[in-house]
Motif scaffolding. Structure first.
Motif, short mmCIF file in Angstrom:
data_model
loop_
_atom_site.label_atom_id
_atom_site.label_comp_id
_atom_site.label_asym_id
_atom_site.label_seq_id
_atom_site.Cartn_x
_atom_site.Cartn_y
_atom_site.Cartn_z
N ASP A 289 0.81 -1.21 0.00
CA ASP A 289 0.00 0.00 0.00
C ASP A 289 0.85 1.27 0.00
N HIS A 290 2.15 1.15 0.15
CA HIS A 290 3.00 2.35 0.21
C HIS A 290 3.36 2.84 -1.18
N PHE A 291 3.45 4.15 -1.32
CA PHE A 291 3.79 4.73 -2.62
C PHE A 291 4.76 5.90 -2.50
N ASP A 292 5.08 6.31 -1.28
CA ASP A 292 5.99 7.43 -1.07
C ASP A 292 7.43 6.94 -1.26
N PRO A 293 8.19 7.49 -2.23
CA PRO A 293 9.56 7.04 -2.46
C PRO A 293 10.43 7.11 -1.21
N ARG A 294 10.13 8.05 -0.32
CA ARG A 294 10.95 8.16 0.90
C ARG A 294 10.81 6.93 1.77
N GLN A 295 9.66 6.27 1.68
CA GLN A 295 9.43 5.10 2.52
C GLN A 295 10.35 3.94 2.13
N TYR A 296 10.53 3.70 0.83
CA TYR A 296 11.36 2.56 0.43
C TYR A 296 12.81 2.94 0.14
N LEU A 297 13.06 4.22 -0.13
CA LEU A 297 14.44 4.63 -0.35
C LEU A 297 15.23 4.77 0.95
N LYS A 298 14.52 5.00 2.06
CA LYS A 298 15.22 5.08 3.35
C LYS A 298 15.87 3.74 3.71
N PRO A 299 15.15 2.61 3.70
CA PRO A 299 15.84 1.33 3.97
C PRO A 299 16.84 0.97 2.88
N ALA A 300 16.59 1.40 1.64
CA ALA A 300 17.56 1.14 0.58
C ALA A 300 18.87 1.87 0.85
N ARG A 301 18.77 3.10 1.32
CA ARG A 301 19.97 3.87 1.68
C ARG A 301 20.71 3.20 2.82
N GLN A 302 19.97 2.68 3.80
CA GLN A 302 20.60 1.98 4.92
C GLN A 302 21.30 0.72 4.44
N ALA A 303 20.72 0.05 3.45
CA ALA A 303 21.35 -1.16 2.90
C ALA A 303 22.68 -0.81 2.24
N VAL A 304 22.74 0.32 1.55
CA VAL A 304 23.99 0.78 0.96
C VAL A 304 25.01 1.04 2.06
N LYS A 305 24.59 1.74 3.10
CA LYS A 305 25.49 2.06 4.21
C LYS A 305 26.02 0.79 4.85
N ASP A 306 25.16 -0.18 5.09
CA ASP A 306 25.59 -1.44 5.71
C ASP A 306 26.57 -2.19 4.81
N MET A 307 26.29 -2.20 3.52
CA MET A 307 27.18 -2.88 2.57
C MET A 307 28.56 -2.24 2.57
#
Length: 322
Positions: A289-307
């Motif tokens: 139900d989510h459509f706000d890019p900030r919602q899914y790009l925030k965990p994606a950014r964290q995944a980059v940081k963790d990597m």
């Protein structure tokens, strides 16, 4: 501190037995994830931009995002590098446009043509305080506009490296020892399978690397195509609707060995893409139900940081070296 060249960071890396991570950037979240990890780990970093990234995000946007990262992470040295520049004109545009390092990739040309084009770029870059990476040998694989079919790659010839560096004046040299671009680095025919049936890539040619080191003592070597293609992210992508069979990369222990030698810069791109894509696919599946890019790009950014954090500590060994 302002953007820097790679000269000092490579000297420290060579002497210290570690490598600096060179991570490709394409958007804000990637820049943030990389530099936040490096800031926390006190690690120097090369943010590199390909010709494809410039076409996608626009040169000015990328430069300004990197400059913002420099302001937000003042304690770490950051170099802005052109990855795989294929012409003098592209290199000149980046030199004039704020980059502190450029790569001229004329490896597909003859030895003499490679020297001539590299020397032309070196002369212009050095006159403007910019350093130059060149390449001898060709890597297989696909990444942005770099495409060499498996079987058409060629290992670097160590007997050519002294003449090439001497005649061109380049500041670092990318060599081919068996790494490969992209997430599909090897064909099944090039690999073996272990007891679990998992593909195992052929080992890197450390004999070629060691011979180059003997011929170029103290000179910084670069490895391209050095993503390890973490299988947990490949499985996650496949689990949530993707299709990436037999995607494998370079074992991290081999990259760590190279970093302890003369390899001062290791390029990593596909691993970041895999981490982001896997995280976003999972998020979409769990939050339809989510459509706000900030919602899914925030965990994606964290995944980059963790990597990136993992690479800095466990592969490159450059944490704490800022």
């Amino acid at each position: 501190m302002p953007l820097v060249t790679t000269t000092e960071m490579f000297k420290k890396a060579y002497d210290g037995g570690y490598a600096v991570g060179a991570f490709n950037v394409n958007n804000m979240e990637i820049v943030q994830g990389i530099t936040e990890a490096c800031q926390e780990q006190k690690a120097p970093v090369v943010l590199q931009v390909s010709k494809g990234a410039r076409a996608y995000a626009n040169h000015n946007y990328l430069v300004k995002m990197v400059q913002a990262a420099v302001e937000n992470c003042p304690e770490i040295p950051i170099a802005l590098h052109l990855d795989h520049g294929d012409s003098f004109e592209v290199c000149k545009s980046c030199i004039d446009g704020g980059f502190t390092s450029v790569m001229i990739d004329a490896s597909s040309k003859s030895f003499e043509e490679n020297i001539a084009l590299t020397k032309q770029v070196v002369e212009y870059a050095h006159a403007h305080g910019v350093v130059v990476e060149a390449e001898l040998g060709t890597l297989a694989g696909v990444e942005d506009e770099v495409c060499v079919e498996a079987g058409n790659e060629s290992y670097t010839r160590p007997e050519e490296v002294e003449e090439f560096v001497s005649r061109t004046g380049c500041d670092s040299l990318a060599i081919a020892i068996g790494t490969s671009h992209g997430a599909y680095k090897f064909t099944a025919a090039q690999c073996t399978r272990n007891e679990e049936g998992i593909l195992v890539p052929p080992p890197l040619r450390f004999d070629v690397l060691e011979e180059c080191i003997k011929r170029l003592p103290g000179f910084p070597i670069v490895l391209h195509g050095s993503s390890s293609v973490p299988q947990e992210f490949v499985k996650m992508i496949n689990q949530y609707g993707g299709s990436m069979p037999d995607a494998i990369g370079i074992p991290e222990e081999e990259l760590r060995k190279a970093a302890k030698l003369a390899v001062c810069k290791i390029n990593i791109d596909s691993d970041i893409r895999l981490a982001m894509t896997a995280t976003i696919r999972k998020y979409f599946a769990e939050h339809p139900d989510h459509f706000d890019p900030r919602q899914y790009l925030k965990p994606a950014r964290q995944a980059v940081k963790d990597m990136v954090t993992h690479k800095l500590i466990n592969v490159l060994g450059c944490n704490g070296k800022a």
